[in-house]
Design an enzyme around this catalytic site. Structure first.
Site, PDB file in Angstrom:
ATOM      1  N   LYS A 157     -26.659  25.988 -24.141  1.00  0.00           N
ATOM      2  CA  LYS A 157     -25.553  25.518 -24.985  1.00  0.00           C
ATOM      3  C   LYS A 157     -26.144  24.311 -25.718  1.00  0.00           C
ATOM      4  CE  LYS A 157     -22.122  22.529 -25.971  1.00  0.00           C
ATOM      5  NZ  LYS A 157     -22.460  22.594 -27.407  1.00  0.00           N
ATOM      6  N   ALA A 159     -26.530  21.484 -28.941  1.00  0.00           N
ATOM      7  CA  ALA A 159     -25.598  20.642 -29.692  1.00  0.00           C
ATOM      8  C   ALA A 159     -25.070  21.426 -30.900  1.00  0.00           C
ATOM      9  CB  ALA A 159     -26.291  19.372 -30.144  1.00  0.00           C
ATOM     10  N   SER A 160     -23.827  21.162 -31.256  1.00  0.00           N
ATOM     11  CA  SER A 160     -23.161  21.980 -32.274  1.00  0.00           C
ATOM     12  C   SER A 160     -23.759  21.805 -33.674  1.00  0.00           C
ATOM     13  CB  SER A 160     -21.668  21.647 -32.306  1.00  0.00           C
ATOM     14  OG  SER A 160     -21.076  22.061 -31.103  1.00  0.00           O
ATOM     15  N   GLU A 231     -30.114  13.999 -17.683  1.00  0.00           N
ATOM     16  CA  GLU A 231     -30.969  13.086 -18.460  1.00  0.00           C
ATOM     17  C   GLU A 231     -30.060  12.422 -19.482  1.00  0.00           C
ATOM     18  OE1 GLU A 231     -33.944  12.473 -17.817  1.00  0.00           O
ATOM     19  OE2 GLU A 231     -34.859  14.232 -16.903  1.00  0.00           O
ATOM     20  N   CYS A 265     -33.845   8.727 -26.733  1.00  0.00           N
ATOM     21  CA  CYS A 265     -33.311   8.102 -25.507  1.00  0.00           C
ATOM     22  C   CYS A 265     -34.280   7.049 -24.985  1.00  0.00           C
ATOM     23  CB  CYS A 265     -33.041   9.169 -24.458  1.00  0.00           C
ATOM     24  SG  CYS A 265     -34.461  10.213 -24.136  1.00  0.00           S
ATOM     25  N   GLU A 362     -26.038   1.271 -25.658  1.00  0.00           N
ATOM     26  CA  GLU A 362     -27.180   1.896 -26.309  1.00  0.00           C
ATOM     27  C   GLU A 362     -26.928   1.929 -27.824  1.00  0.00           C
ATOM     28  OE1 GLU A 362     -27.475   6.107 -25.474  1.00  0.00           O
ATOM     29  OE2 GLU A 362     -29.603   6.125 -25.984  1.00  0.00           O
TER      30      GLU A 362
HETATM   31  P1  NAP Z   1     -23.714  14.276 -26.384  1.00  0.00           P
HETATM   32  O1  NAP Z   1     -22.535  14.081 -27.240  1.00  0.00           O
HETATM   33  O2  NAP Z   1     -23.596  14.049 -24.921  1.00  0.00           O
HETATM   34  O3  NAP Z   1     -24.210  15.774 -26.662  1.00  0.00           O
HETATM   35  C1  NAP Z   1     -25.236  16.379 -25.912  1.00  0.00           C
HETATM   36  C2  NAP Z   1     -24.823  17.798 -25.538  1.00  0.00           C
HETATM   37  O4  NAP Z   1     -23.737  17.743 -24.631  1.00  0.00           O
HETATM   38  C3  NAP Z   1     -24.334  18.620 -26.726  1.00  0.00           C
HETATM   39  O5  NAP Z   1     -24.723  19.948 -26.532  1.00  0.00           O
HETATM   40  C4  NAP Z   1     -22.838  18.463 -26.652  1.00  0.00           C
HETATM   41  O6  NAP Z   1     -22.149  19.508 -27.269  1.00  0.00           O
HETATM   42  C5  NAP Z   1     -22.619  18.469 -25.163  1.00  0.00           C
HETATM   43  N1  NAP Z   1     -21.415  17.783 -24.717  1.00  0.00           N
HETATM   44  C6  NAP Z   1     -20.866  16.655 -25.208  1.00  0.00           C
HETATM   45  N2  NAP Z   1     -19.792  16.297 -24.492  1.00  0.00           N
HETATM   46  C7  NAP Z   1     -19.643  17.228 -23.518  1.00  0.00           C
HETATM   47  C8  NAP Z   1     -18.702  17.422 -22.477  1.00  0.00           C
HETATM   48  N3  NAP Z   1     -17.696  16.588 -22.273  1.00  0.00           N
HETATM   49  N4  NAP Z   1     -18.841  18.500 -21.672  1.00  0.00           N
HETATM   50  C9  NAP Z   1     -19.853  19.359 -21.858  1.00  0.00           C
HETATM   51  N5  NAP Z   1     -20.790  19.227 -22.835  1.00  0.00           N
HETATM   52  C10 NAP Z   1     -20.679  18.175 -23.655  1.00  0.00           C
HETATM   53  O7  NAP Z   1     -24.943  13.431 -26.827  1.00  0.00           O
HETATM   54  P2  NAP Z   1     -25.248  12.856 -28.265  1.00  0.00           P
HETATM   55  O8  NAP Z   1     -24.466  11.616 -28.427  1.00  0.00           O
HETATM   56  O9  NAP Z   1     -25.147  13.901 -29.294  1.00  0.00           O
HETATM   57  O10 NAP Z   1     -26.797  12.540 -28.031  1.00  0.00           O
HETATM   58  C11 NAP Z   1     -27.282  11.299 -27.820  1.00  0.00           C
HETATM   59  C12 NAP Z   1     -27.263  10.889 -26.348  1.00  0.00           C
HETATM   60  O11 NAP Z   1     -28.157  11.686 -25.593  1.00  0.00           O
HETATM   61  C13 NAP Z   1     -27.778   9.468 -26.227  1.00  0.00           C
HETATM   62  O12 NAP Z   1     -27.049   8.779 -25.250  1.00  0.00           O
HETATM   63  C14 NAP Z   1     -29.210   9.676 -25.780  1.00  0.00           C
HETATM   64  O13 NAP Z   1     -29.791   8.567 -25.166  1.00  0.00           O
HETATM   65  C15 NAP Z   1     -29.063  10.853 -24.879  1.00  0.00           C
HETATM   66  N6  NAP Z   1     -30.356  11.493 -24.680  1.00  0.00           N
HETATM   67  C16 NAP Z   1     -30.955  11.399 -23.454  1.00  0.00           C
HETATM   68  C17 NAP Z   1     -32.212  11.954 -23.264  1.00  0.00           C
HETATM   69  C18 NAP Z   1     -32.921  11.888 -21.921  1.00  0.00           C
HETATM   70  O14 NAP Z   1     -33.897  12.595 -21.744  1.00  0.00           O
HETATM   71  N7  NAP Z   1     -32.485  11.079 -20.977  1.00  0.00           N
HETATM   72  C19 NAP Z   1     -32.845  12.575 -24.327  1.00  0.00           C
HETATM   73  C20 NAP Z   1     -32.209  12.632 -25.557  1.00  0.00           C
HETATM   74  C21 NAP Z   1     -30.965  12.091 -25.727  1.00  0.00           C
HETATM   75  P3  NAP Z   1     -21.518  19.344 -28.746  1.00  0.00           P
HETATM   76  O15 NAP Z   1     -22.624  19.087 -29.677  1.00  0.00           O
HETATM   77  O16 NAP Z   1     -20.847  20.641 -28.967  1.00  0.00           O
HETATM   78  O17 NAP Z   1     -20.558  18.183 -28.655  1.00  0.00           O
END
Ligand code: NAP
Length: 473
Positions: A157, A159-160, A231, A265, A362
């Site tokens: 799944k 990101a959208s 992660e 990240c 962050e």
């Molecule tokens: P995000 O909103 O959490 O989205 C990541 C994924 O999770 C997407 O596929 C999103 O789907 C899905 N998602 C979001 N909310 C969800 C929920 N309540 N239940 C199930 N799935 C859900 O993350 P982002 O803001 O786009 O990305 C940036 C974040 O990711 C930052 O905090 C960054 O530090 C972190 N990150 C961490 C790492 C690591 O390795 N630790 C690496 C890269 C990024 P949708 O797109 O459909 O919303």
């Protein structure tokens, strides 16, 4: 969030997708389960040959998939092609090393009254991977390569905002030779995730993403007793001490903050500098940040492209505005340009206080927070002073300080005199609100294995482990 390709450089909607209906999701889970049974019957060598073929495709099509990633999320084309190459390297790494990582590990048989005792690593079944857009290939491949080599199957799944990259990935593994269904993309929103986790055929879930998504997926997985690896975000410190090579630190700091348009990240986000070298570092860093070329991510001369989404750009802008309103000083950048697309310039902000959002949150864009400290202890306290603990950087040529930072920085990795980076050879993950579990290396592969204990006795009576002193649990 709609499932769509929107060019972040212009804001133009290029393609939209209907979500995969529940019935098709269920059928894909069924195929993943069948493919898991088929993969269990294949050798590591066979799976390695398929993964090597995937690496060859990644190399051959780096330009094509690179352009797609740049179009969907705005990273520079050069960075996108480098990402495809890194994925190929990781595939080859697991193809070459999986046999060692999955080999039976002997235990001390005599100590447990056995003729033979060992650990066997076996696959567990279909794993749901919920992935972010920031490294749309790498985040997926660093899960998929070890999972497929172990004999698991994957349901992605993504990101959208990166649906076309997601579809390309599913095709990649199929074209490389893996059985149909071994790796599938489900074009679904986050509201569909719990239903997938609940399916008894899905054995585990992994998420790379935000803290909020982590809490939600961990809660769903808890309800259905499924293992998770999370992660999550980071607000990595980058500490510069008096003995550091300040010019080198400033050079790496610029890349560490602005790589991937500031959306990594493990980007260095908080620059914590000893007062003895503060002015020299601030000057060198600000000059370098100001020189970065912001522009069309497809152009070879561009260093920093747009942010991936409008919401992400607005978040970053809001964090800087909040700091400035409360008294912070902007050394460079800080003004959101008035143009189409989701742009934000490389920015350095100093004089930060705990009242400001940037202190603890962050910042997912090319914005550096610059802090002055007067001692090692103060540097460590500030570095460890958020709820996050993904990576950490320290710059010092003092061997004693190098040792102390390695122990004292509360993070999943500590890089001394170099940029925090993920390598297939090294485990990757965080502590505290940055998540749990590890990806990459042998440890990452074993997260989704049944680590099975095997005890073999002589077969005579009485059974070797049932004598005096044995305890059943
Ligand atoms: P995000 O909103 O959490 O989205 C990541 C994924 O999770 C997407 O596929 C999103 O789907 C899905 N998602 C979001 N909310 C969800 C929920 N309540 N239940 C199930 N799935 C859900 O993350 P982002 O803001 O786009 O990305 C940036 C974040 O990711 C930052 O905090 C960054 O530090 C972190 N990150 C961490 C790492 C690591 O390795 N630790 C690496 C890269 C990024 P949708 O797109 O459909 O919303």
């Amino acid at each position: 969030m709609p499932i769509a390709t929107v060019n972040p450089a212009t804001g133009e909607v290029l393609k939209t997708f209907d979500p995969t209906p529940d019935g098709e999701v269920d059928a894909a889970i069924g195929r993943a389960d069948e493919a898991y049974r088929a993969l269990r019957g294949t050798t590591v060598a066979q799976r390695g040959a398929w993964l090597t073929a995937a690496a060859d495709l990644l190399d051959a099509e780096a330009e094509q998939i690179g352009r797609l990633m740049t179009t969907e999320m705005g990273k520079t084309l050069a960075a996108a092609k480098a990402e495809a190459a890194k994925c190929a390297t990781a595939c080859r790494y697991y193809a070459e090393n999986a046999a060692d990582f999955l080999a039976d590990a002997p235990a001390d048989a005599a100590a447990v009254g056995a003729r033979r005792a060992f650990v066997r690593y076996q696959p567990i079944g279909p794993v749901l991977a919920v992935m972010p857009w920031n490294f749309p290939l790498w985040q997926v491949v660093r899960f998929a390569a070890p999972a497929l080599m172990a004999g698991n199957t994957g349901l992605l799944k993504h990101a959208s905002n990166v649906p076309q990259t997601a579809l390309w990935l599913a095709e990649l593994f199929h074209r490389a030779g893996f059985p149909a269904g071994a790796f599938a993309t489900l074009l679904v929103g986050s509201d569909a995730v719990e239903r997938i986790i609940a399916d008894p055929r899905v054995r585990a879930a992994t998420l790379t993403g935000s803290e909020g998504a982590g809490r939600s997926i961990a809660a769903a997985a808890g309800r259905h007793l499924k293992k998770t690896v999370l992660e999550l975000g980071g607000s990595d410190p980058f500490v510069v001490m008096p003995s550091a090579d300040v010019a080198a630190a400033a050079e790496v700091a610029t890349t560490a903050r602005c790589q991937n348009n500031g959306q990594s990240c493990i980007a260095a986000k908080r620059f914590i500098v000893h007062t003895d070298v503060f002015d020299a570092f601030a000057e060198a860093f600000t000059v370098r940040m100001a020189k970065l070329r912001v522009g069309d991510p497809m152009d070879a001369g561009t260093d920093v492209g747009p942010l991936a989404t409008e919401r992400g750009r607005d978040d970053v802008d809001g964090q800087v505005r909040d700091a400035v309103d409360k008294g912070a000083r902007v050394l460079v950048g800080g003004e959101r340009p008035d143009r189409d697309g989701w742009w934000y310039p490389p920015t350095v902000v100093t004089d930060l206080t705990p009242a400001m959002r940037m202190w603890a949150e962050e910042v997912f864009g090319p914005v550096a927070g610059l802090y002055r400290v007067s001692s090692y202890d103060e540097a460590v306290e500030l570095a460890n002073g958020t709820a996050l603990g993904l990576g950490a950087n320290a710059w010092t040529r003092d061997p004693d300080e190098q040792e102390r930072f390695a122990t004292d920085l509360d993070a999943g990795s500590v890089f001394v005199n170099g940029m925090t980076t993920s390598y297939p050879q090294l485990p990757f993950g965080g502590v505290r609100n940055s998540g749990y579990g590890r990806e990459l290396s042998a440890l990452g592969m074993r997260e989704f294995c049944n680590i099975k204990t095997v005890w073999v006795g002589e077969g005579g009576a009485p059974a070797g482990n049932a004598g005096a002193g044995a305890h059943a649990e």
